[in-house]
Design an enzyme around this catalytic site. Structure first.
Site, PDB file in Angstrom:
ATOM      1  N   ASP A  78       0.871  -1.171   0.000  1.00 30.41           N
ATOM      2  CA  ASP A  78       0.000   0.000   0.000  1.00 30.41           C
ATOM      3  C   ASP A  78       0.906   1.218   0.000  1.00 30.41           C
ATOM      4  OD1 ASP A  78      -1.642   2.144   0.604  1.00 30.41           O
ATOM      5  OD2 ASP A  78      -2.743   1.114   2.178  1.00 30.41           O
ATOM      6  N   VAL A  79       0.851   2.010  -1.063  1.00 33.89           N
ATOM      7  CA  VAL A  79       1.805   3.123  -1.201  1.00 33.89           C
ATOM      8  C   VAL A  79       1.534   4.254  -0.217  1.00 33.89           C
ATOM      9  CG1 VAL A  79       2.312   2.601  -3.612  1.00 33.89           C
ATOM     10  CG2 VAL A  79       0.480   4.238  -3.051  1.00 33.89           C
ATOM     11  N   ASN A 104       2.859   3.104 -10.660  1.00 31.51           N
ATOM     12  CA  ASN A 104       1.589   3.003 -11.365  1.00 31.51           C
ATOM     13  C   ASN A 104       0.388   3.202 -10.448  1.00 31.51           C
ATOM     14  OD1 ASN A 104      -0.097   2.115 -13.738  1.00 31.51           O
ATOM     15  ND2 ASN A 104      -0.598   0.452 -12.321  1.00 31.51           N
ATOM     16  N   TYR A 170      -8.843  13.894  -8.769  1.00 27.65           N
ATOM     17  CA  TYR A 170      -7.962  13.082  -9.607  1.00 27.65           C
ATOM     18  C   TYR A 170      -7.109  13.975 -10.519  1.00 27.65           C
ATOM     19  CZ  TYR A 170      -6.619   9.117 -12.601  1.00 27.65           C
ATOM     20  OH  TYR A 170      -5.926   8.153 -13.301  1.00 27.65           O
TER      21      TYR A 170
END
Length: 262
Positions: A78-79, A104, A170
């Site tokens: 989990d980044v 990504n 986003y």
């Protein structure tokens, strides 16, 4: 206007012997397409990270059977969690210094800014922008320590350039990834580390079809000069180019992978 998908491009050994890590790489999207392309291009090791353990296990089995189990490793990552990012990179370095990192991981969603909550805003920014920063910092430090002239490839989006309704969080995150790419490239250039990004418009995969209405997908396809979405491997091809020696004089660049009308 042609909606025909082009013929798949064979590998040419562009990444022979490289050790590569890719986030959000389990499933059927750009991340897994990038993993496949890197293996086809001769990578010695590809380490896939993702938050979904089940999909990672499936990817390990599928890609290991196809390319050799010794060339594929996986880890839950989990980044948004620094400890998980470090453990992911520790696993990759068991076989030597990391040559390439493909960032990504990203999170989207559709909501008007009038209805958007702080939690919705923060979650998209934390995964998509801060997660990319966290990974660049972590792998950059390791590349510098190892003396590796490594490469970092980030995944941005044309939404970072072009407005779209219900995408304020986003769009802001992806515009941030573009700016982060340019600035990180300047910080790392003195160490011989290159940082670039791709900026796809519309890449079709099952998850996108699941969360997007058919009507919106048709509208998005109509904006493309080819009248179709990209295949994930078409975006991955450009990632491979940026990861390879063919782009040796490129850093701080954001390459649009798009056929959208100007």
């Amino acid at each position: 206007m042609s909606s025909t998908t082009p013929e798949y491009v064979d590998g040419h050994g562009l990444l022979t012997g490289k050790r590569i890590v890719i986030t959000a790489a389990a499933g059927a999207g750009i991340g897994q397409a990038a993993a496949i392309r890197c293996l086809e291009e001769g990578a010695a090791l590809v380490v896939l990270g993702d938050t979904h353990a089940g999909r990672l296990a499936e990817a390990q089995q599928e890609l290991g059977d196809r390319f050799g189990q010794e060339r594929v490793r996986t880890a839950v990552c989990d980044v948004t969690d620094e400890a998980q990012v470090q453990a992911f990179l520790d696993l990759a370095e068991e076989r030597g210094p990391i040559d390439v990192m493909i960032n990504n991981a990203g999170l989207g969603g559709s909501v008007s800014i009038l209805e958007m909550t702080d939690e919705q805003w923060g979650k998209v920014l934390d995964v998509t922008l801060t997660g990319t920063f966290r990974c660049i910092r972590a792998v950059g430090r390791r590349m510098v320590a190892a003396g590796t002239a490594g490469v970092i490839v980030n995944n941005a989006s044309v939404i970072g350039w072009r407005a779209q309704v219900e995408q304020a969080h986003y769009a802001a995150a992806k515009a941030g990834v573009m700016a982060l790419t340019r600035s990180a490239a300047m910080d790392l250039a003195e160490h011989g580390i290159r940082v670039n990004a791709v900026s796809p418009s519309l890449a079709m995969h099952p998850f996108l079809e699941k969360v997007t209405s058919p009507e919106l997908l048709e509208q998005l396809k109509a904006r493309e000069a080819f009248g179709r979405a990209a295949q994930p491997w078409e975006v991955a091809n450009v990632m491979v180019f940026l990861a390879s020696g063919y782009s040796s004089y490129m850093t701080g660049e954001v390459v649009s992978v798009s056929s959208q009308h100007a």
